[in-house]
Design a protein around this motif. Structure first.
Motif, PDB file in Angstrom:
ATOM      1  N   LEU A   1      -2.437   9.475  -9.462  1.00 36.85           N
ATOM      2  CA  LEU A   1      -1.419   8.477  -9.109  1.00 36.85           C
ATOM      3  C   LEU A   1      -0.986   8.620  -7.647  1.00 36.85           C
ATOM      4  CD1 LEU A   1       0.857   8.456 -12.300  1.00 36.85           C
ATOM      5  CD2 LEU A   1      -0.982   6.870 -11.695  1.00 36.85           C
ATOM      6  N   GLU A   2      -0.880   9.851  -7.186  1.00 36.33           N
ATOM      7  CA  GLU A   2      -0.496  10.055  -5.788  1.00 36.33           C
ATOM      8  C   GLU A   2      -1.572   9.516  -4.852  1.00 36.33           C
ATOM      9  OE1 GLU A   2       0.983  13.564  -2.704  1.00 36.33           O
ATOM     10  OE2 GLU A   2       0.482  14.056  -4.783  1.00 36.33           O
ATOM     11  N   ARG A   3      -2.836   9.735  -5.189  1.00 36.58           N
ATOM     12  CA  ARG A   3      -3.916   9.257  -4.330  1.00 36.58           C
ATOM     13  C   ARG A   3      -4.030   7.732  -4.374  1.00 36.58           C
ATOM     14  NH1 ARG A   3      -8.815  13.706  -4.630  1.00 36.58           N
ATOM     15  NH2 ARG A   3      -9.537  12.493  -2.829  1.00 36.58           N
ATOM     16  N   ILE A   4      -3.729   7.137  -5.526  1.00 37.18           N
ATOM     17  CA  ILE A   4      -3.683   5.672  -5.575  1.00 37.18           C
ATOM     18  C   ILE A   4      -2.595   5.160  -4.638  1.00 37.18           C
ATOM     19  CG2 ILE A   4      -3.151   3.677  -7.034  1.00 37.18           C
ATOM     20  CD1 ILE A   4      -4.347   5.246  -9.403  1.00 37.18           C
ATOM     21  N   GLY A   5      -1.425   5.786  -4.687  1.00 36.43           N
ATOM     22  CA  GLY A   5      -0.336   5.383  -3.812  1.00 36.43           C
ATOM     23  C   GLY A   5      -0.689   5.559  -2.344  1.00 36.43           C
ATOM     24  N   LEU A   6      -1.303   6.677  -2.016  1.00 35.33           N
ATOM     25  CA  LEU A   6      -1.706   6.912  -0.628  1.00 35.33           C
ATOM     26  C   LEU A   6      -2.702   5.862  -0.157  1.00 35.33           C
ATOM     27  CD1 LEU A   6      -2.075  10.807  -0.699  1.00 35.33           C
ATOM     28  CD2 LEU A   6      -0.310   9.481   0.491  1.00 35.33           C
ATOM     29  N   GLY A   7      -3.595   5.462  -1.061  1.00 38.26           N
ATOM     30  CA  GLY A   7      -4.569   4.427  -0.710  1.00 38.26           C
ATOM     31  C   GLY A   7      -3.923   3.089  -0.422  1.00 38.26           C
ATOM     32  N   LEU A   8      -2.719   2.884  -0.960  1.00 35.49           N
ATOM     33  CA  LEU A   8      -1.975   1.645  -0.715  1.00 35.49           C
ATOM     34  C   LEU A   8      -0.939   1.825   0.393  1.00 35.49           C
ATOM     35  CD1 LEU A   8      -1.448   0.580  -4.437  1.00 35.49           C
ATOM     36  CD2 LEU A   8      -2.951  -0.531  -2.770  1.00 35.49           C
ATOM     37  N   GLY A   9      -0.990   2.985   1.046  1.00 34.57           N
ATOM     38  CA  GLY A   9      -0.073   3.227   2.155  1.00 34.57           C
ATOM     39  C   GLY A   9       1.346   3.520   1.742  1.00 34.57           C
ATOM     40  N   ALA A  10       1.533   4.015   0.516  1.00 35.71           N
ATOM     41  CA  ALA A  10       2.880   4.215  -0.013  1.00 35.71           C
ATOM     42  C   ALA A  10       3.522   5.476   0.547  1.00 35.71           C
ATOM     43  CB  ALA A  10       2.840   4.293  -1.534  1.00 35.71           C
ATOM     44  N   SER A  11       4.788   5.381   0.889  1.00 36.81           N
ATOM     45  CA  SER A  11       5.587   6.549   1.217  1.00 36.81           C
ATOM     46  C   SER A  11       6.049   7.199  -0.084  1.00 36.81           C
ATOM     47  CB  SER A  11       6.803   6.140   2.046  1.00 36.81           C
ATOM     48  OG  SER A  11       7.673   5.331   1.264  1.00 36.81           O
ATOM     49  N   ARG A  12       6.641   8.379   0.001  1.00 38.87           N
ATOM     50  CA  ARG A  12       7.163   9.016  -1.217  1.00 38.87           C
ATOM     51  C   ARG A  12       8.221   8.142  -1.878  1.00 38.87           C
ATOM     52  NH1 ARG A  12       7.684  13.353  -4.278  1.00 38.87           N
ATOM     53  NH2 ARG A  12       9.728  14.050  -4.972  1.00 38.87           N
ATOM     54  N   GLU A  13       9.091   7.548  -1.073  1.00 43.60           N
ATOM     55  CA  GLU A  13      10.110   6.646  -1.605  1.00 43.60           C
ATOM     56  C   GLU A  13       9.469   5.489  -2.365  1.00 43.60           C
ATOM     57  OE1 GLU A  13      13.682   4.377  -2.217  1.00 43.60           O
ATOM     58  OE2 GLU A  13      13.370   6.496  -1.762  1.00 43.60           O
ATOM     59  N   GLU A  14       8.416   4.915  -1.808  1.00 43.40           N
ATOM     60  CA  GLU A  14       7.753   3.780  -2.462  1.00 43.40           C
ATOM     61  C   GLU A  14       7.036   4.216  -3.727  1.00 43.40           C
ATOM     62  OE1 GLU A  14       6.800   0.811   1.304  1.00 43.40           O
ATOM     63  OE2 GLU A  14       5.633   2.665   1.068  1.00 43.40           O
ATOM     64  N   ARG A  15       6.448   5.409  -3.729  1.00 41.98           N
ATOM     65  CA  ARG A  15       5.791   5.903  -4.945  1.00 41.98           C
ATOM     66  C   ARG A  15       6.814   6.103  -6.052  1.00 41.98           C
ATOM     67  NH1 ARG A  15       2.883   9.312  -1.377  1.00 41.98           N
ATOM     68  NH2 ARG A  15       4.025  11.158  -2.111  1.00 41.98           N
ATOM     69  N   MET A  16       7.971   6.621  -5.710  1.00 46.84           N
ATOM     70  CA  MET A  16       9.018   6.826  -6.715  1.00 46.84           C
ATOM     71  C   MET A  16       9.516   5.495  -7.259  1.00 46.84           C
ATOM     72  SD  MET A  16      11.065   9.986  -4.893  1.00 46.84           S
ATOM     73  CE  MET A  16      12.271  10.195  -6.194  1.00 46.84           C
ATOM     74  N   ARG A  17       9.620   4.504  -6.414  1.00 49.88           N
ATOM     75  CA  ARG A  17      10.012   3.170  -6.882  1.00 49.88           C
ATOM     76  C   ARG A  17       8.963   2.602  -7.827  1.00 49.88           C
ATOM     77  NH1 ARG A  17      10.917  -0.224  -1.618  1.00 49.88           N
ATOM     78  NH2 ARG A  17      11.054  -1.891  -3.191  1.00 49.88           N
ATOM     79  N   ALA A  18       7.692   2.814  -7.492  1.00 52.28           N
ATOM     80  CA  ALA A  18       6.609   2.308  -8.354  1.00 52.28           C
ATOM     81  C   ALA A  18       6.663   2.965  -9.729  1.00 52.28           C
ATOM     82  CB  ALA A  18       5.258   2.551  -7.686  1.00 52.28           C
ATOM     83  N   LEU A  19       6.859   4.280  -9.755  1.00 56.31           N
ATOM     84  CA  LEU A  19       6.911   4.983 -11.038  1.00 56.31           C
ATOM     85  C   LEU A  19       8.116   4.557 -11.861  1.00 56.31           C
ATOM     86  CD1 LEU A  19       5.810   8.623 -10.112  1.00 56.31           C
ATOM     87  CD2 LEU A  19       4.527   6.908 -11.407  1.00 56.31           C
ATOM     88  N   ALA A  20       9.216   4.264 -11.211  1.00 55.42           N
ATOM     89  CA  ALA A  20      10.421   3.848 -11.934  1.00 55.42           C
ATOM     90  C   ALA A  20      10.216   2.533 -12.671  1.00 55.42           C
ATOM     91  CB  ALA A  20      11.598   3.729 -10.967  1.00 55.42           C
ATOM     92  N   ALA A  21       9.270   1.729 -12.197  1.00 52.62           N
ATOM     93  CA  ALA A  21       8.995   0.434 -12.837  1.00 52.62           C
ATOM     94  C   ALA A  21       7.762   0.488 -13.732  1.00 52.62           C
ATOM     95  CB  ALA A  21       8.799  -0.633 -11.755  1.00 52.62           C
TER      96      ALA A  21
END
Length: 426
Positions: free
Chosen positions: A281-301
């Motif tokens: 999941l972290e590598r998927i987020g990195l591939g989309l240019g996600a910051s830690r804040e954005e990854r946490m928002r994605a997981l919350a939803a």
């Protein structure tokens, strides 16, 4: 029974036949997904995880996902989780044993199998061989082993009580001769086409050699080994392939996570308690240019559906079940509930699951344990705790759980795949 349900059951039978071990199951999942256009990623290499269909295999586990063209750094994920392992027996070090003119296999009990169900069946020995150069080869002996039961004439009270000694009476036979006259590993290596002298390690387990089959009035029943939990893995694969056909339309990222070692607690690098899913999941987020804040928002939803088998009411042991909540084969998948959170289902998860069932046109049943019978658990609580994601526990009802050959309702198998597809599609 509708033709679609029979076709799905037959495909599941083929999937199980190709998956006698967790390593084979991960390979078969990968093969089917690659045939559907998914690209395999190597954990040791840089990933390109933009729009498209991807998968990664870690030993006996596999995670696959679809990134829609419009995905962003805050796109949530929808994870359908299951496991690839099943209870049985695992080959010990120095596995070639025997006595009294019989060749036997030295095995250790894996998980919590229903021991007596393994008696008098032809068994396969399957898994991975690790060679002297570090390469890994999958091996499958085909029908080779058997645990012969003592004849009734030599134990007149066998029908009154049967309790197997877990060491002395669970070592299967595989041939005739002196214990040092044959090499079990060489036998297995021969089926894989490798030189036994090159073997430096192995992870080999037993599996029922009989193919899954539909039977009963109106083809209501499906019996096979390893339904726990290959029925869920197969449903997830079928659903992900179908949902991936509309990858440009989704506003979330569908993920299939099939873990190993659930039957022994999941605390391994390829189990649900390990870091595999979190890292992907972290590598998927990195591939989309996600910051830690954005990854946490994605997981919350995000959501995870933890799919594993549950108990159908047993007509001969109804007192073991809740007196009111009694799911039965052929009446739909089950929503698994436990007040002590052995299953993660809560009110929000219940509402979400029933919504996905409505979208799929599938009826759901509830499952809850009798208060006097301890409740098992699944990868659901582990995933919710480790990732912090909303999770709901579901599955199909079966009889003979942890038997060498379990029993499901034919229609439930396809219904689970339909709900999984609705979940992936959103």
């Amino acid at each position: 029974m509708p033709a679609a349900a029979l076709a799905h059951a037959d495909d599941l039978a083929g999937f199980i036949a190709a998956s006698p071990s967790s390593y084979h199951a991960a390979a078969e999942v990968a093969r089917r997904l690659e045939d559907a256009g998914f690209e395999r990623r190597d954990e040791a290499e840089a990933w390109s995880t933009g729009a498209g269909k991807h998968l990664v295999v870690r030993e006996g586990a596999v995670i696959a996902w679809v990134v829609p063209a419009g995905a962003t750094a805050t796109s949530p994920v929808r994870i359908f989780g299951a496991h690839t392992d099943s209870p049985g027996f695992k080959l010990k070090p120095q596995p070639s044993t025997g006595a009294h003119g019989w060749l036997q296999a030295g095995v250790e009990i894996y998980g919590g199998p229903l021991l007596n169900s393994w008696l008098d069946r032809e068994l396969r020995l399957a898994g991975r061989l690790v060679l002297d150069d570090g390469s890994v080869v999958l091996a499958d002996s085909g029908p080779l082993l058997r645990l012969p039961q003592l004849a009734i004439h030599l134990d007149r009270e066998a029908n009154d009580h049967l309790a197997l000694d877990k060491q002395r009476q669970t070592q299967p036979v595989w041939g005739l001769g002196a214990a040092d006259s044959a090499d079990l590993l060489a036998e297995v290596a021969g089926t894989a086409g490798v030189d036994a002298g090159r073997i430096r390690g192995w992870d080999l387990v037993t599996a029922d050699a009989a193919r899954g089959a539909v039977f009963g009035k109106d083809d209501a029943f499906f019996a096979a080994g390893r339904l726990d939990d290959l029925a869920s893995v197969h449903a997830g694969v079928v659903a992900l392939i179908a949902a991936a056909a509309d990858e440009t339309a989704a506003d979330h990222i569908p993920v299939l996570a099939a873990f190993d070692h659930e039957e022994i607690g999941s605390a391994t690098r390829s189990g649900a308690a390990g870091p595999f899913l979190e890292e992907v999941l972290e590598r998927i987020g990195l591939g989309l240019g996600a910051s830690r804040e954005e990854r946490m928002r994605a997981l919350a939803a995000s959501w995870c559906v933890s799919s594993d088998v549950g108990h159908s009411v047993h007509p001969n042991y109804a007192e073991k079940h809740d007196p009111v909540v009694q799911p039965v084969l052929g009446s739909g998948p089950i929503l698994k509930v436990n007040a002590n959170q052995r299953y993660t289902t809560d009110g929000v998860g219940s509402a979400a699951w029933l919504g996905w069932c409505d979208a799929a046109g599938v009826t759901s049943q509830s499952f809850v344990s009798n208060n006097t019978v301890p409740c098992g658990s699944t990868i659901g609580p582990i995933t919710a705790t480790r990732i912090g994601i909303r999770t709901v526990d579901v599955g199909i009802p079966i009889l003979s759980m942890h038997s060498a050959r379990e029993l499901a309702g034919t229609s439930d198998l396809l219904d689970l795949a339909h709900v999984a597809e609705a979940f992936f599609r959103g």
